[in-house]
Write an enzyme that holds these catalytic residues in place. Structure first.
Site, PDB file in Angstrom:
ATOM      1  N   GLU A  53       0.825  -1.216   0.000  1.00 22.10           N
ATOM      2  CA  GLU A  53       0.000   0.000   0.000  1.00 22.10           C
ATOM      3  C   GLU A  53       0.854   1.259   0.000  1.00 22.10           C
ATOM      4  O   GLU A  53       0.378   2.336  -0.336  1.00 22.10           O
ATOM      5  CB  GLU A  53      -0.912  -0.016   1.226  1.00 22.10           C
ATOM      6  CG  GLU A  53      -1.966  -1.110   1.153  1.00 22.10           C
ATOM      7  CD  GLU A  53      -2.869  -1.122   2.376  1.00 22.10           C
ATOM      8  OE1 GLU A  53      -2.706  -0.250   3.240  1.00 22.10           O
ATOM      9  OE2 GLU A  53      -3.725  -2.016   2.442  1.00 22.10           O
TER      10      GLU A  53
ATOM     11  N   HIS B 204       7.166   1.459  -0.277  1.00 26.72           N
ATOM     12  CA  HIS B 204       8.377   0.813   0.222  1.00 26.72           C
ATOM     13  C   HIS B 204       9.103   0.057  -0.879  1.00 26.72           C
ATOM     14  O   HIS B 204      10.325   0.005  -0.929  1.00 26.72           O
ATOM     15  CB  HIS B 204       8.027  -0.159   1.359  1.00 26.72           C
ATOM     16  CG  HIS B 204       7.375  -1.425   0.887  1.00 26.72           C
ATOM     17  ND1 HIS B 204       6.013  -1.554   0.742  1.00 26.72           N
ATOM     18  CD2 HIS B 204       7.903  -2.606   0.471  1.00 26.72           C
ATOM     19  CE1 HIS B 204       5.733  -2.756   0.290  1.00 26.72           C
ATOM     20  NE2 HIS B 204       6.856  -3.410   0.109  1.00 26.72           N
TER      21      HIS B 204
HETATM   22  C1  DLZ Z   1      10.002  -3.670   5.256  1.00 24.80           C
HETATM   23  C2  DLZ Z   1       9.841  -4.562   4.076  1.00 24.80           C
HETATM   24  C3  DLZ Z   1       8.647  -4.553   3.360  1.00 24.80           C
HETATM   25  C4  DLZ Z   1       7.490  -3.692   3.709  1.00 24.80           C
HETATM   26  N1  DLZ Z   1       8.479  -5.368   2.303  1.00 24.80           N
HETATM   27  C5  DLZ Z   1       9.501  -6.186   1.932  1.00 24.80           C
HETATM   28  C6  DLZ Z   1       9.350  -7.037   0.800  1.00 24.80           C
HETATM   29  O1  DLZ Z   1       8.319  -7.111   0.132  1.00 24.80           O
HETATM   30  N2  DLZ Z   1      10.423  -7.821   0.465  1.00 24.80           N
HETATM   31  C7  DLZ Z   1      11.597  -7.795   1.151  1.00 24.80           C
HETATM   32  O2  DLZ Z   1      12.533  -8.523   0.780  1.00 24.80           O
HETATM   33  N3  DLZ Z   1      11.749  -6.992   2.224  1.00 24.80           N
HETATM   34  C8  DLZ Z   1      10.744  -6.206   2.631  1.00 24.80           C
HETATM   35  N4  DLZ Z   1      10.888  -5.404   3.709  1.00 24.80           N
HETATM   36  C9  DLZ Z   1      12.108  -5.518   4.542  1.00 24.80           C
HETATM   37  C10 DLZ Z   1      13.297  -4.681   4.043  1.00 24.80           C
HETATM   38  O3  DLZ Z   1      13.894  -5.268   2.891  1.00 24.80           O
HETATM   39  C11 DLZ Z   1      14.349  -4.593   5.159  1.00 24.80           C
HETATM   40  O4  DLZ Z   1      14.684  -5.893   5.581  1.00 24.80           O
HETATM   41  C12 DLZ Z   1      13.867  -3.794   6.362  1.00 24.80           C
HETATM   42  O5  DLZ Z   1      13.417  -2.527   5.944  1.00 24.80           O
HETATM   43  C13 DLZ Z   1      15.013  -3.602   7.379  1.00 24.80           C
HETATM   44  O6  DLZ Z   1      16.072  -2.873   6.782  1.00 24.80           O
END
Ligand code: DLZ
Length: 159
Positions: free
Chosen positions: A94, A97
């Site tokens: 949503e 990020h």
């Molecule tokens: C925080 C986050 C979010 C919202 N979505 C994903 C995702 O879809 N795939 C992924 O590999 N990592 C996600 N992360 C985590 C971030 O990559 C990271 O691990 C955190 O922000 C901590 O630095």
């Protein structure tokens, strides 16, 4: 993103170099692990199929895709690693990020590759939905892990 016109597990076998003595690190993000571990399985299978020895594959995990750049640097900086495959799956949510993570990882992996003069492969899915990720993690469009692994193998042929 791949489509019906490009199956990620189908690749051109011409000119694949001898990588029987090459050493690979696969760094995998734990976020969306059902997807990323399937990608990793594909990458391992493709490396083995193309002559890489099992003992020459090092596996590591990082918490999320954002950490793939540093995780890849840890291995790219080692003399006994010839290529790094970074595996992740960032699904659009949503908020924005995904844009921040994807852009950071793409740039970070490029930087590590150029800094250490080694292939560092972007094995990161960037789908809009979980279903699109499944389609590319051994589903109807193949497995991006296969694509990442054969890319690493072929890039070593340049050196
Ligand atoms: C925080 C986050 C979010 C919202 N979505 C994903 C995702 O879809 N795939 C992924 O590999 N990592 C996600 N992360 C985590 C971030 O990559 C990271 O691990 C955190 O922000 C901590 O630095």
């Amino acid at each position: 993103m791949s489509t019906a016109h490009k199956n990620l597990s189908v690749y051109n076998t011409a000119g694949i170099p001898d990588v029987s003595d090459k050493r690979f690190a696969i760094v995998t993000a734990e976020w969306n692990e059902e997807i990323t571990f399937a990608l990793r399985d594909g990458a391992i299978a493709t490396l083995l199929k193309n002559g890489v020895k099992e003992e020459n594959i090092t596996l590591a995990t990082v918490p999320g895709s954002y950490e793939l750049s540093y995780g890849s640097q840890v291995f790219a900086s080692k003399e006994n690693i010839d290529a790094v495959i970074a595996i992740g799956c960032v699904i659009q949510g949503e908020t924005k990020h995904n844009d921040y993570i994807n852009n950071a990882v793409a740039q970070g992996l490029t930087d590590v590759s150029l800094k250490y003069n080694k292939p560092v492969i972007f094995g990161v899915l960037t789908p809009n939905t979980y279903e699109q990720a499944q389609d590319r993690a051994g589903g109807k469009y193949g497995n991006k892990g296969d694509e990442a692994a054969i890319t690493a193998v072929k890039m070593l042929g340049l050196k």
